[in-house]
Design an enzyme around this catalytic site. Sequence first.
Site, short mmCIF file in Angstrom:
data_model
loop_
_atom_site.label_atom_id
_atom_site.label_comp_id
_atom_site.label_asym_id
_atom_site.label_seq_id
_atom_site.Cartn_x
_atom_site.Cartn_y
_atom_site.Cartn_z
N LYS A 89 28.85 35.15 36.56
CA LYS A 89 30.43 35.16 36.38
C LYS A 89 31.36 33.68 36.55
O LYS A 89 30.79 33.10 37.93
CB LYS A 89 31.39 35.47 37.46
CG LYS A 89 32.99 35.99 37.80
CD LYS A 89 33.13 36.81 39.14
CE LYS A 89 34.61 36.76 39.62
NZ LYS A 89 34.68 38.03 40.42
N ASP A 98 39.95 32.00 41.85
CA ASP A 98 40.36 33.85 41.64
C ASP A 98 41.86 33.89 42.67
O ASP A 98 41.91 34.02 43.99
CB ASP A 98 39.76 34.47 41.84
CG ASP A 98 39.63 36.35 41.48
OD1 ASP A 98 40.71 36.59 41.92
OD2 ASP A 98 39.08 37.24 42.02
N LYS A 118 45.99 37.94 46.21
CA LYS A 118 45.05 37.93 47.09
C LYS A 118 46.16 37.35 48.09
O LYS A 118 46.33 36.83 48.23
CB LYS A 118 44.08 36.96 46.91
CG LYS A 118 43.03 37.79 46.04
CD LYS A 118 42.44 36.57 45.72
CE LYS A 118 40.24 37.69 45.55
NZ LYS A 118 39.71 38.46 45.64
N ASP A 171 34.89 31.30 43.30
CA ASP A 171 34.16 32.42 42.45
C ASP A 171 33.91 32.31 41.02
O ASP A 171 33.81 33.28 40.06
CB ASP A 171 35.34 33.03 42.57
CG ASP A 171 35.00 34.85 41.83
OD1 ASP A 171 34.15 35.14 41.85
OD2 ASP A 171 36.30 35.24 41.29
N ASP A 225 42.88 41.75 40.12
CA ASP A 225 42.21 40.90 40.53
C ASP A 225 40.69 41.34 40.59
O ASP A 225 39.55 40.68 40.85
CB ASP A 225 41.77 41.08 42.24
CG ASP A 225 42.07 40.62 43.36
OD1 ASP A 225 40.91 39.03 42.57
OD2 ASP A 225 41.95 40.77 44.79
N GLU A 259 38.75 40.60 37.83
CA GLU A 259 38.81 40.06 36.58
C GLU A 259 37.31 40.14 35.84
O GLU A 259 36.64 39.20 35.02
CB GLU A 259 39.88 38.85 36.95
CG GLU A 259 38.85 37.86 37.46
CD GLU A 259 38.55 38.51 38.95
OE1 GLU A 259 39.12 39.07 39.80
OE2 GLU A 259 37.57 37.73 38.84
N ARG A 311 33.83 42.16 36.59
CA ARG A 311 34.03 42.42 35.45
C ARG A 311 34.63 42.15 33.63
O ARG A 311 33.61 42.59 32.72
CB ARG A 311 33.79 43.43 36.01
CG ARG A 311 35.15 44.44 36.00
CD ARG A 311 35.47 45.58 37.31
NE ARG A 311 35.46 45.33 38.38
CZ ARG A 311 35.01 46.04 39.92
NH1 ARG A 311 35.38 47.61 38.94
NH2 ARG A 311 35.44 45.41 40.88
N1 BES Z 1 35.90 36.72 43.36
C1 BES Z 1 36.53 38.53 44.11
C2 BES Z 1 35.58 39.07 44.58
C3 BES Z 1 34.86 38.06 46.15
C4 BES Z 1 35.56 38.53 47.42
C5 BES Z 1 34.15 37.37 45.54
C6 BES Z 1 35.00 38.25 48.45
C7 BES Z 1 33.05 36.56 47.49
C8 BES Z 1 34.49 36.72 48.70
C9 BES Z 1 36.71 39.53 43.07
O1 BES Z 1 37.15 39.47 41.85
C10 BES Z 1 37.86 40.95 43.16
O2 BES Z 1 38.82 39.93 44.24
N2 BES Z 1 36.85 41.36 43.56
C11 BES Z 1 37.82 42.59 44.23
C12 BES Z 1 37.30 44.25 43.46
C13 BES Z 1 38.58 45.34 43.71
C14 BES Z 1 40.13 44.25 43.34
C15 BES Z 1 38.41 46.35 42.60
C16 BES Z 1 37.57 43.16 45.82
O3 BES Z 1 36.69 43.06 46.46
O4 BES Z 1 38.17 43.45 46.32
ZN ZN Z 2 36.89 37.10 41.08
MN MN Z 3 39.73 38.94 42.19
#
Ligand code: BES
Ligand code: ZN
Ligand code: MN
Length: 488
Positions: free
Chosen positions: A254, A259, A266, A277, A336, A338, A340
């Site tokens: 990834k 992000d 966020k 990220d 968010d 993104e 996947r």
């Molecule tokens: N990049 C984030 C995940 C993340 C969070 C990485 C904290 C490192 C530390 C990812 O893109 C994300 O925002 N995931 C969301 C998914 C949800 C919206 C289904 C999450 O984990 O809240």
């Molecule tokens: Zn992310």
């Molecule tokens: Mn995200």
Amino acid sequence: MLDIRFATARSASGAVAVVVPSGSPDAALDLLKLGPADLAECAAFLKDVEHSGSAGTVHTLPRPGRKPSRLLFVGIGDGNEAGWRSAGAALARKARTETSLRVLVPHDTAPEAVRGLAEGLWLASYRFSLADTEPDPLRRVTVALPATGAAIGALEQALEQAKAVVTATVLARDLTNMPSDRKTPAWFAQQVVKAAAGIPGLTVEVREPSHLAAQGFNAILAVGRGAASERGPRLVELSWRPRGAKRHVVLVGKGITFDTGGICIKPTSNMKLMRKDMGGAAAVIGATLAAAAMRLPVRVTALAPLAENALGADAMRPGDVVTHYGGLTSEILNTDAEGRLVLGDAMAYAVRRLRPDVMIDLATLTGAQGVALGKRTAAMYCHSDTLAGTLATAAAAAGESVWRMPLSDDYVDELDGDIADLVNSTDIGAGSLLAALYLREFTGPLRDRWAHFDMSSPAWSDSNDGELAKGATGWGVRTLTRWLETAC
Ligand code: BES
Ligand code: ZN
Ligand code: MN
């Protein structure tokens, strides 16, 4: 990078480190070529400080006006690779301000011990800096063997292996630490081109937005559409093709260069570290470079789908539907989620065009990973017990922590979309697992030869901790490289 080399033992003027195995501090004394009075002093010192020999414990005996001027007694625990790695890391921190360091090791020191020691020394002395800063005073470490025997060749080779994996980890850390104002997808791609230049057998292909559009990488484009055009998405394909390779491994990482969450923005506290990220992309690039540096006899292709998940007039919206490479469609319920989306495109491409024997992806994919497993342990998802086993063994040997998680079919219906094949987000909990199930939809015939690592939290360290420096860890380079070395 520190200069680490071998030499035969002789008396030295600077600092000298002596390794202490767990439970037998006196073994350390045998390595010292000192007179009886000095030896008695050292023995008394070790008793005084109650040196247990536990891995990474250092006790320093200052000897002003004498040779050597300081003696550092460093524990190696049971003497396995991890113990030596801790010892190396502890020495790098304790001896930063010395002008030279000589490490005395037993004559039967194994190659794994040397690899651990060197990795620890190098990884712990890493520091990220944007400006040219003064290097630490310690520039050179000499590993002093009582004699140079025939075995020195194997030790030299272990040192080379350590250097290859550390160089790759340092690159991954540098890329991940870089602030996102500088770190655009194009910049990242350029760093890969630079790193691969001049290494025979390595090739790089960078797809720009026009190519991504022509070839159907619509999810990568959708995620990147909120960013200014200078910050547009890329797909980097780095490939190592040694002659006669029997297996082909594809590594997908990834590569979100920042992000924000997009329109589903966020909160500040969750966003402030989101330059990390792209840690998965950095790790797969690093591991592929390490495979090339070691000239491993396995074909490796690293895919890094790179995009900045920004807000903009043309950013993707909740409710939008994207058609991935290969035709699966996703309904974007949360902008968010993104990672996947971009991984789906890259994995579908790998399955259709590259037809690998094994596919492994690494991603800072969910906050839920950190909730489940914390800062140090990555989540591993894999249907095959054999593949999961070899990966877990490689991770343990390399000094990175993983824990296998279930791919529970109970939740798979939650991924069904109303107006698309899949939804990119659900709200039933088990966030890391559901992200893995989503990715599984893109594995096609590789379902049982695929592994996914959610390394969201381990990608970053909040403090200097063992071989980790504060900031980006380069998580995954060591596990992947060790697995390519041993299992392919
Ligand atoms: N990049 C984030 C995940 C993340 C969070 C990485 C904290 C490192 C530390 C990812 O893109 C994300 O925002 N995931 C969301 C998914 C949800 C919206 C289904 C999450 O984990 O809240
Ligand atoms: Zn992310
Ligand atoms: Mn995200």
